[in-house]
Design an enzyme around this catalytic site. Structure first.
Site, short mmCIF file in Angstrom:
data_model
loop_
_atom_site.label_atom_id
_atom_site.label_comp_id
_atom_site.label_asym_id
_atom_site.label_seq_id
_atom_site.Cartn_x
_atom_site.Cartn_y
_atom_site.Cartn_z
N GLU A 215 -9.50 13.82 14.75
CA GLU A 215 -8.93 14.03 13.42
C GLU A 215 -9.59 15.25 12.81
OE1 GLU A 215 -8.41 11.04 10.51
OE2 GLU A 215 -7.35 9.67 11.85
N ASP B 50 -6.03 4.83 9.92
CA ASP B 50 -7.44 4.97 9.52
C ASP B 50 -7.93 3.73 8.78
OD1 ASP B 50 -7.24 7.48 10.50
OD2 ASP B 50 -7.22 8.48 8.56
N HIS C 243 0.81 -1.21 0.00
CA HIS C 243 0.00 0.00 0.00
C HIS C 243 0.85 1.27 0.00
CE1 HIS C 243 -3.41 -2.50 0.02
NE2 HIS C 243 -4.26 -1.52 0.24
#
Ligand code: FAD
Length: 512
Positions: free
Chosen positions: A266, A153, A90
């Site tokens: 956040e 996240d 990723h």
């Protein structure tokens, strides 16, 4: 046997003999796992960024640390082979690739370990470096009612992949990044040694590997701190028209004591328009609570700011108690009256929220588009300038994806790890998470990112790239600043031939 590997790798006819070579290598390495030829279209030649592609020589699916050690030692026996651990691929800029080298697919080790233990009276879990965080979550919650304290996240990332960077999310203001929440690692170094390390045992390797961009070793096991998992989460979004008010509240919340603040903080920037991806609809948590722009003041500019907050609770808590706790916390904030949206979700549902976004994006065919992402840490001292130039001008029309911004506290990070941070105590993570359709626009987005970084350097901002990617050594030296010498020493100690993580492009493979 290892010499045989070197011969094969340097044979100019290697392509045509690869199938034979694979079985020769498999036997010579005595692998318990498997090995296959590298392929231009295979998983090891791509990553989530979709910007780079290289052809590895071999893709290895190890059964565990012993296999990895054999591969590293085999590479060391050749003049120029490199080894890249691939977590879940990723990365954005080819960081987990090895051009013409060996790629180790860590996912094949994902099931190794998973032992619950108590260390100094506190619960911990031993997990594989190749385990996905979503699997760690599911197993810890369902089997033990426990969960790690600090997350990312998105959880389809491997433990070793995020620990090699930092691993941040809305819990990091309280518990620090994921790198602050592990107490022991097992690492295969660039010499092929399998070494257990911690704050007290081989500390240079332990702190080097944490945030070390894979430069000092391949993490095969991590001991992760746990805490009791809540059942439910009140998930809240509040909107600000003014950056100064947004940052004042955000900084206040991350500086409060544990029982006087939210469990998650956040934030993000969005466009002041009705664009479904970049604008008002991106704030809605609950279809029944539509964003009403009539609440916005006349002075609102091209972009708005959203604080995203969460409060944990248990099924046994009275609804009125939860409501009161939330009202007390929200009541102190200066967001635009009427621009609040909230929803109750299970703890697992909250932590797996980006997985649902992934499923939607896959269904719409956009998940596999290129992702020219830019992640930065920007010091509080420069964040107003950053907002004025980058958010309010350069990306004021949106980027076709989320633009995250939220504060973190340097004191929650251990300065002995390899992560490079800005100087101030409060700094912001800024993440421009672009989804770009394939084609020429991708280059344009990459160029826009470059412009932003160039502007930060020119203006002398106190900033660092997160998930950094530089090509020139000078840039890496600037990135690490006064930590560069420590980084070089650690490299010389643990991976003296620069075999590991070639996709980071920090050190060149040597033959010494
Ligand atoms: P890879 O991309 O496979 O590898 C990354 C680097 O680590 C490579 O250099 C690789 O060689 C090395 N590596 C991999 N495994 C190991 C190992 N076991 N030992 C040593 N080195 C290893 N980051 C955050 O902090 N917070 C977020 O909220 C967040 N959200 C994200 C959401 C999405 C959709 C995506 C795509 C990325 C997100 N990231 C986030 C970034 C993510 O943490 C990094 O990209 C991470 O490197 C990806 O993990 P991976 O397992 O896929 O690693």
């Amino acid at each position: 046997m290892i010499a045989c590997l070197g011969r094969i790798v340097h044979d100019s006819d290697a392509e045509s003999k690869l199938d034979d070579d694979v079985s020769t290598i498999f036997n010579s390495l005595n692998l318990q796992g498997s090995i296959e030829n590298g392929d231009v279209s295979g998983i090891a030649s791509k990553d989530f960024g979709g910007l780079y592609s290289v052809k590895p020589l071999y893709l290895i699916r190890p059964s565990g640390a012993e296999d990895i050690s054999r591969v590293v030692k085999a590479a060391a026996g050749t003049p120029h082979q490199t080894v890249a651990a691939r977590g879940n691929g990723h990365s954005i800029n080819g960081q987990a690739m090895a051009d013409g080298g060996y790629v180790i697919d860590m996912r094949s080790t994902g099931e190794n370990h998973f032992n619950l233990l108590t260390v100094n009276g506190s619960p911990c879990i031993d997990v594989s470096g190749g385990a996905l965080w979503e699997d760690v979550l599911r197993r810890c919650v369902s089997r033990f009612g426990l969960a790690p304290r600090s997350w990312t996240d998105y959880l389809s990332l491997t433990v070793g992949g995020t620990l090699s960077n930092a691993g941040v999310s809305g819990q990091a203001f309280r518990y620090g990044p994921q790198t602050s929440n592990v107490t022991e690692l097992e690492v295969v170094t660039g010499k092929g040694d399998i070494t257990v390390c911690s704050e007290t045992q081989n500390p240079e390797l332990f702190f080097g590997a944490l945030g070390g961009l894979g430069q000092f070793g391949i993490i095969t096991r991590a001991r992760v701190k746990l805490q009791p998992a809540p059942d439910m989460v009140r998930w809240i979004r509040v909107v600000y028209a003014e950056f100064e008010e947004f940052t004042r509240d955000a900084e206040f919340l991350v500086s409060q004591k544990e029982d006087e603040s939210f469990d998650y903080v956040e934030g993000f920037v969005f466009c002041n328009n009705d664009d479904p991806v970049n604008g008002w609809p991106s704030v809605q948590l609950n279809p029944d609570q539509e964003f009403n722009p009539a609440h916005l003041p006349q002075t609102a500019g091209p972009v708005l700011y959203c604080l995203e907050l969460a409060v944990h609770y248990r099924n046994s808590d009275q609804p009125s108690t939860v409501d009161m706790a939330v009202s007390r916390l929200v009541g102190g904030l200066g967001f635009v009256d009427g621009l609040i949206s909230q929803v109750d979700v299970s703890y697992m549902g909250f932590l797996l929220r980006v997985k649902r976004a992934e499923q939607d994006a896959k269904a719409n065919g956009v998940w596999d588009n290129p992702h020219p992402w830019l992640n930065l840490f920007v010091s509080k001292s420069d964040i107003v300038d950053f907002d004025r130039t980058v958010f309010k001008k350069m990306v004021k029309n949106g980027i076709g994806g989320p633009m995250l911004i939220y504060p973190l506290l340097r004191s929650k990070w251990d300065s002995r790890t390899s992560v490079a941070l800005p100087e101030g105590e409060i700094f912001y993570i800024v993440a421009l998470l672009r989804f770009a359709p394939k084609g020429p626009s991708v280059e344009k987005k990459v160029a826009e990112n470059r412009e932003i970084v160039k502007w930060c350097i020119k203006e002398g901002l106190d900033f660092k790239l997160y998930l950094p990617h530089y090509r020139a050594k000078e840039d890496w030296k600037r990135h690490f600043g006064n930590q560069w010498t420590r980084l070089e020493k650690r490299k010389a100690n643990f991976d003296p031939m620069a075999i590991l993580a070639p996709g980071q492009r920090i050190f060149k493979r040597t033959n010494q």
